[in-house]
Design an enzyme around this catalytic site. Structure first.
Site, PDB file in Angstrom:
ATOM      1  CD  GLU A  82      -2.514   1.367   2.520  1.00  0.00           C
ATOM      2  OE1 GLU A  82      -3.307   2.381   2.666  1.00  0.00           O
ATOM      3  OE2 GLU A  82      -2.502   0.454   3.367  1.00  0.00           O
ATOM      4  N   GLY A 128       3.559  30.968 -12.569  1.00  0.00           N
ATOM      5  CA  GLY A 128       3.124  32.301 -12.622  1.00  0.00           C
ATOM      6  C   GLY A 128       1.337  32.224 -12.275  1.00  0.00           C
TER       7      GLY A 128
END
Length: 388
Positions: free
Chosen positions: A245, A342
């Site tokens: 897992e 940005g």
């Protein structure tokens, strides 16, 4: 960096997976994000292409191939297009539910569920977490008590991946309050069972296309055949499967961090500012250099962990190291990639923005990274005491 992890058969699967993703995933992702779940038709299509339950035995429809490199190929192809939600669902099914059934299921249980799971006709979930018990599994309140030859299951679970779609749920329950760590068991619970109830489809920060839900078990009468594995060994069964897992979570983080870096590299050499591509500014180049190096180092570790899982030598401690390091790296990479975008890095129409939200769960589920460090630290202390 050259990568030697994959062989010809893995790359053949990659071609199939890439075609599937472009045809069955990319056109539908926006709709899945809006509705909060992946259409069942996509699960069926994945099953038809042999992309589900690869590890399952051939007699149950799978390829009988437990080489985790095949799963890594699928994770990477989902990552390439930012399909984090579908990847989360298939990881829960193929890295949790299917292996539990393969390892712990009776012949009858495997025959009943594995063919359906492999075909995508059924969707599975693993239900451990409760509102008051996350990383502390011994704090669960869901109980199963003997009722003649069968059991009565009562309680609730939350944050369950695939919870809305699930046809079968592996439920972790307390079966003997006086037996300590030997007082827990696992049960296969069908969604059609009387007393099975789905709660809310939970609204999440990320992975918004995956159906995460609350589940309730209202005094469900379970037959003796619903018990999965050995009674009283439920906690042990979970612990034994945590390396897989946690590697699944770490591998996902590596693949999605690499994809975010690739998108960003392409973006910064297309986007111009002050008359030149922003990729030509020294700060951008330095950032890319740092991320590229960190990802190459991470690649070596995750590839080694995959091979260790294959040969049975991946320890819980090494899996914990992979999980915390790779998921932390994932978040650092995506955060810096958003910055290089940005203002566009804050717009949901850009995959990097969704990736930023999707990444945040990685250090939390499968055991928080604080728990991972505790596991590692305890092992170090044990070694020190032994050596001393």
């Amino acid at each position: 960096m050259r990568r030697d992890l994959f062989e010809a058969d893995h790359e053949a699967l990659r071609e199939t997976a890439r075609t599937f993703v472009e045809r069955e995933v990319v056109p539908h992702q926006d709709a899945w994000l809006e509705q909060g779940l992946v259409d069942r038709s996509a699960w069926l299509a994945a099953g038809a292409q042999g992309l589900l339950g690869i590890a399952a035995p051939a007699e149950h429809g799978g390829a009988g191939e437990r080489d985790y490199r095949y799963r890594m190929v699928l994770i990477e192809e989902f990552a390439r297009v930012g399909a984090a939600s579908f990847n989360a669902g298939t990881c829960a099914q193929d890295d949790l539910v299917v292996p539990y059934l393969m390892d712990l299921g009776t012949p009858e249980q495997r025959k009943a569920w594995l063919p359906q799971l492999v075909a995508g006709e059924a969707i599975g979930a693993l239900a451990m977490t409760e509102p008051g018990a996350g990383s502390d599994l011994q704090g669960i309140r869901t109980t199963a008590v003997r009722d003649g030859d069968g059991w009565r299951l009562s309680g609730s679970k939350t944050f369950i991946t695939n919870g809305i779609h699930a046809d079968v749920v592996i439920v972790f329950a307390r079966t003997d309050p006086d037996a300590g760590s030997r007082g827990y068991s696992l049960f296969l619970v069908e969604s059609a069972a009387e007393g099975f109830r789905r709660g809310r489809k939970l609204e999440k920060l990320g992975l918004r296309g995956n159906d995460t839900a609350e589940l309730f078990f209202d005094d469900i009468a379970l037959p003796a055949t619903a018990l999965l594995g050995t009674p009283g060994r439920g906690l042990g069964h979970l612990m034994e499967r945590l390396p897989l897992e946690r590697l699944s979570i770490g591998a996902t983080s590596y693949a999605f961090a690499r994809a975010a870096y690739d998108w960003t590299t392409e973006y910064v050499f297309e986007r111009k500012a002050f008359g030149q591509p922003i990729g030509d500014f020294q700060h951008t180049r330095f950032t890319l250099a740092e991320l590229s190096t960190e990802l190459d180092i991470a690649q070596v570790y995750v590839d080694r962990a995959v091979l260790a899982l294959n040969d049975g030598s991946l320890t819980p401690v090494d899996a914990a190291k992979a999980k915390w390091w790779l998921t932390d790296l994932h978040n650092r990479v995506v955060d810096r990639c958003v910055q290089l975008h940005g203002g566009y890095g804050y717009m949901l129409e850009y995959p990097i923005t969704r990736a930023y939200a999707d990444a945040r769960i990685q250090p939390i589920f499968g055991g928080t990274n604080e728990i991972m460090k505790e596991i590692i630290g305890r092992d170090l202390a044990r070694q020190h005491r032994t050596d001393g």
